[in-house]
Design a protein around this motif. Structure first.
Motif, PDB file in Angstrom:
ATOM      1  N   ASP A 136       0.671  -1.217  -0.105  1.00 14.39           N
ATOM      2  CA  ASP A 136       0.010   0.049   0.056  1.00 14.39           C
ATOM      3  C   ASP A 136       0.970   1.201  -0.010  1.00 14.39           C
ATOM      4  O   ASP A 136       0.438   2.454  -0.236  1.00 14.39           O
ATOM      5  CB  ASP A 136      -1.062   0.060   1.259  1.00 14.39           C
ATOM      6  CG  ASP A 136      -0.271  -0.014   2.462  1.00 14.39           C
ATOM      7  OD1 ASP A 136       0.971  -0.392   2.549  1.00 14.39           O
ATOM      8  OD2 ASP A 136      -1.123   0.347   3.491  1.00 14.39           O
ATOM      9  N   PHE A 139       1.581   2.903  -5.389  1.00 14.20           N
ATOM     10  CA  PHE A 139       0.323   2.942  -6.030  1.00 14.20           C
ATOM     11  C   PHE A 139      -0.477   1.509  -6.403  1.00 14.20           C
ATOM     12  O   PHE A 139       0.311   0.619  -6.930  1.00 14.20           O
ATOM     13  CB  PHE A 139       0.399   3.774  -7.400  1.00 14.20           C
ATOM     14  CG  PHE A 139      -1.108   3.674  -7.806  1.00 14.20           C
ATOM     15  CD1 PHE A 139      -2.091   4.641  -7.594  1.00 14.20           C
ATOM     16  CD2 PHE A 139      -1.334   3.021  -9.116  1.00 14.20           C
ATOM     17  CE1 PHE A 139      -3.563   4.527  -8.147  1.00 14.20           C
ATOM     18  CE2 PHE A 139      -2.556   2.982  -9.658  1.00 14.20           C
ATOM     19  CZ  PHE A 139      -3.452   3.663  -9.437  1.00 14.20           C
ATOM     20  N   PRO A 143      -6.070   0.384  -2.482  1.00 19.42           N
ATOM     21  CA  PRO A 143      -5.275   1.258  -1.591  1.00 19.42           C
ATOM     22  C   PRO A 143      -5.557   0.604  -0.083  1.00 19.42           C
ATOM     23  O   PRO A 143      -6.490   0.278   0.251  1.00 19.42           O
ATOM     24  CB  PRO A 143      -6.120   2.561  -1.589  1.00 19.42           C
ATOM     25  CG  PRO A 143      -7.027   2.699  -2.879  1.00 19.42           C
ATOM     26  CD  PRO A 143      -7.213   1.285  -3.240  1.00 19.42           C
ATOM     27  N   GLY A 146      -1.308   3.058   3.448  1.00 20.22           N
ATOM     28  CA  GLY A 146      -0.272   4.077   2.751  1.00 20.22           C
ATOM     29  C   GLY A 146       0.339   4.811   4.018  1.00 20.22           C
ATOM     30  O   GLY A 146       0.583   4.290   4.961  1.00 20.22           O
ATOM     31  N   ILE A 148       1.162   6.688   0.110  1.00 25.78           N
ATOM     32  CA  ILE A 148       1.770   6.077  -1.246  1.00 25.78           C
ATOM     33  C   ILE A 148       3.144   7.084  -0.983  1.00 25.78           C
ATOM     34  O   ILE A 148       3.131   8.382  -1.180  1.00 25.78           O
ATOM     35  CB  ILE A 148       1.253   6.160  -2.614  1.00 25.78           C
ATOM     36  CG1 ILE A 148      -0.092   5.219  -2.619  1.00 25.78           C
ATOM     37  CG2 ILE A 148       2.261   6.198  -3.819  1.00 25.78           C
ATOM     38  CD1 ILE A 148      -1.040   5.577  -3.594  1.00 25.78           C
TER      39      ILE A 148
END
Length: 479
Positions: A136, A139, A143, A146, A148
């Motif tokens: 995560d 990308f 999702p 994160g 990202i």
């Protein structure tokens, strides 16, 4: 780019906790299995401890590693940048992996803790299956927490940092982290990270990719030079999942590479949990006890995977020709602690889950395949002459490449008829092996010239059995 890489290597030189020299794994010359640098076969028996670096302190980590080593596990799969908000939620000592969420600014205190766990695992004879990051942080179409943070430039720099820091550790690099490759740019990001790991690590460590459920690393990186062996995830979708199909698909590719199940159904995880959850805080508060575990399982209509369920998948994988198997437990992967909120509903805390029946049965699983020399296994379903439907009654069979043994695994006890014509010995002997306790029962004398029709010793609903036919009167036990 070069300045960025050099600066990271300089940081490593300042802060690296030197790990002892360790054996490194290699791929066998026939491309089917893994071995040590002493040419000894390596049996991959992994455990998914994804949150190990992130959630546990040093005493807890030592307890976990010591327990798994005593159970015969050989690989511990853990994530440096963890799924559970690993970039913003500190580790057990209050440390985050990066300064300013920047992969080019590693926090020495965080990685010192990783150093300790890697060294401790190696001390117990365990190989670390290290994921540089959960998927995560790159990308994807699915999702997570994160955020990202990776692109092709800083991914290579981060790979350089890790490769240098853990050059002398006994480990395997596992890129990915439960994600498919969304596009070419994402593929380039993972490839750059792999290049960084390989360059600064002097190419000493094997690499693979952990994909999303119901897929293999070969789906996205079939021809990638940096993929030394394939890894697939059959996932948590159903009981008696046809895991052998992933093995068969990967082994049919050329050039041939070893393939391993990196995430099967976990013991104590709900079947298709995603169909019954909104992943919202407190959504199961009426169904949990004071320790934060499920006391009422009714929200999950299809039930939970048991030790029996995961054991079936283990044997099905191996008889299909896999180079090993990864076990998992729902409480252990997330290192769920008493009183905490789980990610996926748990039945116990991580400590209580360490000796669940499925985990305990793995030592018998490993012992069996090491004693018969698993590197000789050739999957062969033609050995089964009796009815063999592709459901829970599926019987998986295999033979030795030199004709020295024949195997058949019965997930459900039933009558079986075996073709013995592939056996090379003039005198045959046979045993029933009990995957639940590791005990063997001799089969009465039989003719080696005729098909063998036989029933397993017991017929309980979850009494799985392995039948072993040998070309010698006594099995040569591997010391």
């Amino acid at each position: 780019m070069k300045k960025l890489v050099k600066s990271l290597i300089f940081l490593v030189a300042l802060g690296f906790c030197q790990l002892s020299e360790a054996q490194q794994l290699k791929v066998t010359t026939n491309g089917r299995y893994l071995e040590t640098d002493k040419k000894e076969p390596f049996f991959w028996l992994g455990d998914t401890a994804w949150e190990l670096f992130h959630k546990l302190d040093r005493e807890e980590a030592r307890h976990y590693l010591k327990t798994r080593a005593s159970q015969g596990f050989t690989v511990i799969q853990a994530v440096v940048l963890a799924e559970r908000d690993g970039l913003k939620t500190p580790n057990a000592y209050g440390e985050l992996p990066f300064h300013d969420l920047d992969p080019t600014k590693p926090n020495e205190a965080y990685f010192t803790h990783v150093d300790f766990i890697v060294a401790e695992a190696n001390k117990y004879g365990l190989v670390m299956g290290m994921l540089p990051t959960w998927g995560d942080k790159v990308f994807s179409e699915h999702p997570g927490a994160g955020p990202i943070i990776f692109n092709a430039v800083n991914a290579e720099a981060y790979g350089q940092y890790l490769g240098k820091r853990y050059r002398n550790a006994n480990l395997v690099w596992i890129l990915g982290g439960d994600r498919s490759v969304a596009n070419d740019e994402v593929a380039k990001t993972w490839e750059a990270m792999a290049a960084g790991l390989d360059e600064s690590g002097d190419g000493t460590h094997l690499m693979t990719y952990h994909p999303r459920g119901s897929s293999s690393s070969s789906d996205s990186f079939e021809n990638a030079d940096w993929i030394d062996f394939n890894m697939y995830q059959s996932g948590h979708v159903k009981k008696f999942n046809e895991v052998y199909r992933y093995t068969q698909k990967d082994l049919a590719l050329r050039p041939i590479k070893p393939t391993i199940e990196g995430e099967p159904a976990y013991e104590d995880i709900p079947l298709k949990f995603w169909d019954y959850m909104k992943f919202e805080p407190g959504e199961f508060s009426d169904f949990t006890d004071e320790n934060g575990n499920m006391k009422d399982l009714s929200p999950f209509q299809e039930g939970f995977f048991t030790g029996y369920d995961v054991r079936v998948l283990a044997y099905w994988n191996m008889l299909a020709g896999a180079a090993g198997y990864t076990y998992g437990n729902n409480a252990v992967w997330q290192m769920h602690k008493i009183g905490e909120t789980f990610v996926i509903p748990t039945l116990s805390d991580w400590r209580g889950a360490l000796k669940r029946p499925g985990a305990e049965s793995m030592k018998h699983f490993k012992k069996f395949f090491q004693e018969i020399d698993f590197t000789k296994i050739v999957s062969d379903q033609e050995l089964i002459l009796s009815e063999n439907p592709e459901n829970e009654n599926q019987i998986r069979s295999a033979r030795a490449s030199d004709g020295s043994f024949l195997l058949a695994y019965l997930a459900k006890p039933q009558e079986i008829t075996l073709d013995l014509s592939e056996m090379t010995g003039e005198k045959l002997s046979g045993f029933w092996y009990n995957p639940r306790n590791g005990k063997s029962t001799a089969i009465p004398k039989f003719s080696p010239t005729l098909p063998l029709t036989i029933q397993p010793p017991t017929t309980g609903a979850e009494d799985d059995w392995m039948i072993l036919i040998l070309d010698k009167i006594e099995i040569r036990r591997k010391k």
